[in-house]
Design a protein around this motif. Structure first.
Motif, short mmCIF file in Angstrom:
data_model
loop_
_atom_site.label_atom_id
_atom_site.label_comp_id
_atom_site.label_asym_id
_atom_site.label_seq_id
_atom_site.Cartn_x
_atom_site.Cartn_y
_atom_site.Cartn_z
N ALA A 1 -6.63 4.24 2.22
CA ALA A 1 -7.83 3.25 1.46
C ALA A 1 -7.20 1.80 1.40
O ALA A 1 -7.69 0.82 1.82
N SER A 2 -6.19 1.94 0.95
CA SER A 2 -5.24 0.64 0.71
C SER A 2 -5.13 -0.12 1.98
O SER A 2 -5.09 -1.54 2.30
N ALA B 1 0.86 -1.25 -0.06
CA ALA B 1 -0.18 0.03 -0.06
C ALA B 1 1.03 1.31 0.00
O ALA B 1 0.59 2.12 -0.73
N VAL B 2 2.00 1.35 0.80
CA VAL B 2 2.67 2.57 0.84
C VAL B 2 3.65 2.67 -0.09
O VAL B 2 3.77 3.83 -0.73
N ARG B 3 3.90 1.66 -0.94
CA ARG B 3 4.71 1.76 -2.31
C ARG B 3 3.80 2.30 -3.47
O ARG B 3 4.45 2.87 -4.27
N ARG C 1 -13.52 2.55 0.74
CA ARG C 1 -14.34 3.52 -0.42
C ARG C 1 -14.51 5.03 0.17
O ARG C 1 -14.26 6.00 -0.31
N SER C 2 -14.82 5.10 1.59
CA SER C 2 -15.02 6.24 2.04
C SER C 2 -13.54 6.97 2.28
O SER C 2 -13.46 8.32 1.96
N ALA C 3 -12.72 6.32 2.53
CA ALA C 3 -11.17 7.06 2.60
C ALA C 3 -10.64 7.46 1.37
O ALA C 3 -10.08 8.65 1.15
#
Length: 234
Positions: free
Chosen positions: A145-146, A112-114, A213-215
């Motif tokens: 989100a991820s 996610a961070v990448r 989805r909200s994020a």
């Protein structure tokens, strides 16, 4: 077996499953999040480039992910007894569940961070932001989100692992399915447990998808994605 006989057993087992999954999730997120971020920061091109540390973390994470959960539970029996004083019950199951979930979640965090845009990182660095500022202002908010999607996947995996914990007396729905569905041939009772697990996983997935989805909508909304820092004065 009638419903009046099943209901108290199911209530107790469901409570044990929820407690062991909840505690394991908290520990997995608390430990896996910094490990995943460090895997990115210490890699080539990272802000804290340190290949020996990166390789060591990678080996630990890979070893943790490669062990089948049943084998991990058995291998950690002595460690579990030393931590909680017993090897049976939902409290004991939290130990191997957490150990198995930390490397799993750490890899999801790394992925996610990448995905965060390098341009945002460079912008913060150009304005004098420290590594901690980059992590707090860019990496974590932009990958939220991820990260939520990864946490959802981790929780669902822990629900499955918690069912396997019943094999070694870990309590919860898996233990109930083993004792009644398998050993006592209560097939109908076992299918009730399976249906309950399916409902539980579905609810977790729906809640996780909604949160992700909200994020993502907030991140992509009209408001700036990054609050500018005060430029460093010469």
């Amino acid at each position: 077996m009638t419903w009046s006989e099943m209901e108290p057993l199911l209530s107790q087992a469901l409570g044990e499953t929820l407690r062991m999954v909840a505690w394991s999730t908290v520990i997995a997120v608390a430990a896996g999040l910094p490990v995943g971020v460090l895997l990115v920061l210490t890699d080539r091109g990272g802000l804290l480039r340190n290949l020996p540390v990166n390789r060591a973390l990678g080996v630990v994470v890979n070893v943790g992910r490669s062990l089948p959960f049943v084998i991990l539970m058995i291998a950690l029996l002595s460690f579990t007894r030393g931590i909680v004083g017993t090897t049976i019950g939902w409290q004991a199951a939290v130990v191997p569940l957490s150990v198995g979930a930390v490397p799993f979640f750490a890899r999801l965090v790394e992925t996610a961070v990448r995905e965060v845009d390098d341009g945002l990182v460079e912008a913060v660095r150009a304005m004098g932001g420290s590594t901690w500022t980059v992590v707090r202002k860019v990496l974590l908010p932009e990958s939220l989100a991820s990260l939520l999607a990864g946490a959802t996947t981790t929780v669902i995996a822990l629900i499955g692992y918690s069912a396997m914990a019943g094999v070694v007396g870990g309590g919860g729905l898996g233990d109930l399915a083993l004792r009644y569905g398998y050993q006592r041939f209560e097939t109908g009772f076992m299918w009730v447990i399976v249906a309950l697990l399916v409902v539980l996983v579905t609810l977790v997935q729906l809640a996780g998808d909604l949160a992700a989805r909200s994020a993502d909508r907030r991140r992509r909304g009209p408001a700036p994605r990054l609050r500018l820092l005060r430029p460093r004065t010469p």
